[in-house]
Write a protein that holds these residues in place. Structure first.
Motif, PDB file in Angstrom:
ATOM      1  N   ASP A  18       0.882  -1.167   0.000  1.00 17.22           N
ATOM      2  CA  ASP A  18       0.000   0.000   0.000  1.00 17.22           C
ATOM      3  C   ASP A  18       0.922   1.220   0.000  1.00 17.22           C
ATOM      4  O   ASP A  18       1.318   1.720   1.050  1.00 17.22           O
ATOM      5  CB  ASP A  18      -0.891  -0.026   1.253  1.00 17.22           C
ATOM      6  N   TYR A  19       1.284   1.655  -1.215  1.00 18.94           N
ATOM      7  CA  TYR A  19       2.283   2.723  -1.352  1.00 18.94           C
ATOM      8  C   TYR A  19       1.870   4.007  -0.637  1.00 18.94           C
ATOM      9  O   TYR A  19       2.710   4.819  -0.288  1.00 18.94           O
ATOM     10  CB  TYR A  19       2.524   3.035  -2.828  1.00 18.94           C
ATOM     11  N   GLU A  20       0.576   4.194  -0.452  1.00 22.23           N
ATOM     12  CA  GLU A  20       0.157   5.439   0.198  1.00 22.23           C
ATOM     13  C   GLU A  20       0.456   5.418   1.701  1.00 22.23           C
ATOM     14  O   GLU A  20       0.553   6.455   2.334  1.00 22.23           O
ATOM     15  CB  GLU A  20      -1.323   5.691  -0.067  1.00 22.23           C
ATOM     16  N   LYS A  21       0.590   4.240   2.240  1.00 24.88           N
ATOM     17  CA  LYS A  21       1.000   4.125   3.660  1.00 24.88           C
ATOM     18  C   LYS A  21       2.506   3.939   3.777  1.00 24.88           C
ATOM     19  O   LYS A  21       3.169   4.600   4.561  1.00 24.88           O
ATOM     20  CB  LYS A  21       0.295   2.933   4.317  1.00 24.88           C
ATOM     21  N   ASN A  22       3.019   2.993   3.035  1.00 24.57           N
ATOM     22  CA  ASN A  22       4.453   2.689   3.056  1.00 24.57           C
ATOM     23  C   ASN A  22       4.945   2.620   1.622  1.00 24.57           C
ATOM     24  O   ASN A  22       4.515   1.746   0.870  1.00 24.57           O
ATOM     25  CB  ASN A  22       4.711   1.337   3.741  1.00 24.57           C
ATOM     26  N   PHE A  23       5.831   3.544   1.276  1.00 22.60           N
ATOM     27  CA  PHE A  23       6.358   3.566  -0.094  1.00 22.60           C
ATOM     28  C   PHE A  23       7.829   3.139  -0.043  1.00 22.60           C
ATOM     29  O   PHE A  23       8.705   3.939   0.268  1.00 22.60           O
ATOM     30  CB  PHE A  23       6.200   4.967  -0.686  1.00 22.60           C
ATOM     31  N   PRO A  24       8.096   1.834  -0.316  1.00 18.62           N
ATOM     32  CA  PRO A  24       9.473   1.350  -0.217  1.00 18.62           C
ATOM     33  C   PRO A  24      10.188   1.411  -1.560  1.00 18.62           C
ATOM     34  O   PRO A  24       9.708   0.868  -2.545  1.00 18.62           O
ATOM     35  CB  PRO A  24       9.304  -0.123   0.214  1.00 18.62           C
ATOM     36  N   LEU A  25      11.337   2.065  -1.571  1.00 15.78           N
ATOM     37  CA  LEU A  25      12.200   2.036  -2.747  1.00 15.78           C
ATOM     38  C   LEU A  25      13.314   1.046  -2.471  1.00 15.78           C
ATOM     39  O   LEU A  25      13.881   1.039  -1.371  1.00 15.78           O
ATOM     40  CB  LEU A  25      12.827   3.413  -2.982  1.00 15.78           C
ATOM     41  N   VAL A  26      13.622   0.200  -3.451  1.00 18.21           N
ATOM     42  CA  VAL A  26      14.732  -0.731  -3.284  1.00 18.21           C
ATOM     43  C   VAL A  26      15.783  -0.456  -4.351  1.00 18.21           C
ATOM     44  O   VAL A  26      15.459  -0.035  -5.466  1.00 18.21           O
ATOM     45  CB  VAL A  26      14.270  -2.210  -3.352  1.00 18.21           C
ATOM     46  N   ALA A  27      17.048  -0.685  -3.961  1.00 13.04           N
ATOM     47  CA  ALA A  27      18.163  -0.582  -4.910  1.00 13.04           C
ATOM     48  C   ALA A  27      18.596  -1.998  -5.223  1.00 13.04           C
ATOM     49  O   ALA A  27      18.901  -2.781  -4.316  1.00 13.04           O
ATOM     50  CB  ALA A  27      19.314   0.201  -4.285  1.00 13.04           C
ATOM     51  N   MET A  28      18.594  -2.334  -6.533  1.00 15.68           N
ATOM     52  CA  MET A  28      18.892  -3.709  -6.937  1.00 15.68           C
ATOM     53  C   MET A  28      20.119  -3.751  -7.834  1.00 15.68           C
ATOM     54  O   MET A  28      20.347  -2.820  -8.612  1.00 15.68           O
ATOM     55  CB  MET A  28      17.714  -4.301  -7.711  1.00 15.68           C
ATOM     56  N   ASP A  29      20.869  -4.870  -7.721  1.00 15.06           N
ATOM     57  CA  ASP A  29      21.978  -5.053  -8.659  1.00 15.06           C
ATOM     58  C   ASP A  29      21.446  -5.731  -9.926  1.00 15.06           C
ATOM     59  O   ASP A  29      20.248  -6.063 -10.020  1.00 15.06           O
ATOM     60  CB  ASP A  29      23.136  -5.824  -8.005  1.00 15.06           C
ATOM     61  N   ALA A  30      22.356  -5.970 -10.879  1.00 11.86           N
ATOM     62  CA  ALA A  30      21.933  -6.501 -12.177  1.00 11.86           C
ATOM     63  C   ALA A  30      21.341  -7.905 -12.060  1.00 11.86           C
ATOM     64  O   ALA A  30      20.584  -8.342 -12.925  1.00 11.86           O
ATOM     65  CB  ALA A  30      23.125  -6.516 -13.135  1.00 11.86           C
ATOM     66  N   ASP A  31      21.683  -8.617 -10.974  1.00 10.50           N
ATOM     67  CA  ASP A  31      21.172  -9.981 -10.792  1.00 10.50           C
ATOM     68  C   ASP A  31      19.876 -10.026  -9.989  1.00 10.50           C
ATOM     69  O   ASP A  31      19.416 -11.107  -9.607  1.00 10.50           O
ATOM     70  CB  ASP A  31      22.226 -10.846 -10.079  1.00 10.50           C
ATOM     71  N   GLY A  32      19.347  -8.868  -9.668  1.00 17.52           N
ATOM     72  CA  GLY A  32      18.072  -8.835  -8.947  1.00 17.52           C
ATOM     73  C   GLY A  32      18.194  -8.962  -7.436  1.00 17.52           C
ATOM     74  O   GLY A  32      17.201  -9.192  -6.751  1.00 17.52           O
ATOM     75  N   HIS A  33      19.426  -8.809  -6.909  1.00 21.93           N
ATOM     76  CA  HIS A  33      19.581  -8.807  -5.452  1.00 21.93           C
ATOM     77  C   HIS A  33      19.278  -7.417  -4.921  1.00 21.93           C
ATOM     78  O   HIS A  33      19.696  -6.419  -5.513  1.00 21.93           O
ATOM     79  CB  HIS A  33      21.026  -9.165  -5.050  1.00 21.93           C
TER      80      HIS A  33
END
Ligand SMILES: CC(C)(COP(=O)(O)OP(=O)(O)OC[C@H]1O[C@@H](n2cnc3c(N)ncnc32)[C@H](O)[C@@H]1OP(=O)(O)O)[C@@H](O)C(=O)NCCC(=O)NCCS
Length: 200
Positions: free
Chosen positions: A73-88
């Motif tokens: 629920d992005y309006e409550k919790n908007f998480p940004l993730v940083a990923m490497d090329a392998d999807g980690h």
């Protein structure tokens, strides 16, 4: 002001974004998605034992992570993730919003960087990104919570303009029952119009 939740669609659509950080670290930053549950679980599995206290949730449990990803629920919790090329997932930074009540103009920000990828600018990049999101959403302030031992985190947030709001001595407790000082930092967000010097 009645609408504290302008649509996030435009913001979500502005991702993914690529970042080139220190020591040749290239990451893609985007909002967490439903299919990220395994990568997110792996990310939290790598949290050093002595840092578990800094995370308020039972992130060692797969079902907790699955639940987060399933019920985004992005309006409550908007998480940004940083990923490497392998999807980690190498880092995660979340904007928490109340949406209603006396703290509806204040967002809370939390950030965690994989221990093997620190000091390369990941926290700085993600926190700045979330600050931009908060501005676009019209939030007035951001806050972040710490225990006093999180010296590195306090430094990162101070560098980004956050200042100390309050300290509660021996207020929070770790898993061994030891009490720690609780610190609240905050920043007043200026809008792009104010930045441009044309604000009233
Ligand atoms: C605190 C934390 C988020 C920093 O992440 P990071 O990606 O390593 O931080 P950055 O590389 O963006 O650092 C930005 C600046 O902060 C300062 N800084 C960060 N880590 C530091 C350290 N170990 N020692 C001294 N200064 C440090 C530096 O000035 C750094 O810039 P520089 O490397 O050019 O000198 C990370 O260590 C972490 O996840 N810690 C555990 C969880 C936590 O405390 N979260 C915050 C609670 S909201």
């Amino acid at each position: 002001m009645t609408d504290f939740f302008p649509p996030l669609d435009g913001i979500v659509d502005s991702y993914p974004k690529d970042f080139s950080l220190k020591e040749g670290l290239d990451v893609t930053v985007r909002p967490l998605e439903i299919g990220d549950n395994r990568a997110l679980f792996q990310f939290f599995q790598a949290v050093p034992e002595n840092e578990r206290l800094f995370i308020k949730h039972k992130v060692q449990e797969q079902q907790v992570i699955d639940g987060w990803c399933k019920h985004l629920d992005y309006e409550k919790n908007f998480p940004l993730v940083a990923m490497d090329a392998d999807g980690h997932i190498l880092a995660s930074c979340t904007l928490h919003q109340n949406g209603f009540g006396w703290k509806r103009h204040i967002g809370r920000i939390s950030v965690f960087v994989h221990a093997d990828f620190r000091r390369r600018g990941l926290a700085q990049a993600l926190v700045q990104e979330i600050m931009g999101v908060a501005r676009q959403l019209g939030l007035e302030k951001l806050e972040a919570e710490f225990v006093a031992e999180q010296k590195r985190a306090l430094r990162v947030f101070a560098l980004l303009g956050f200042s100390d709001l309050a300290t509660f001595p021996k207020y929070v407790m770790d898993m061994q029952g030891k009490h720690h000082d609780y610190l609240l930092m905050g920043i007043h967000l200026t809008t792009d119009i104010e930045y441009a010097g044309v604000g009233g």
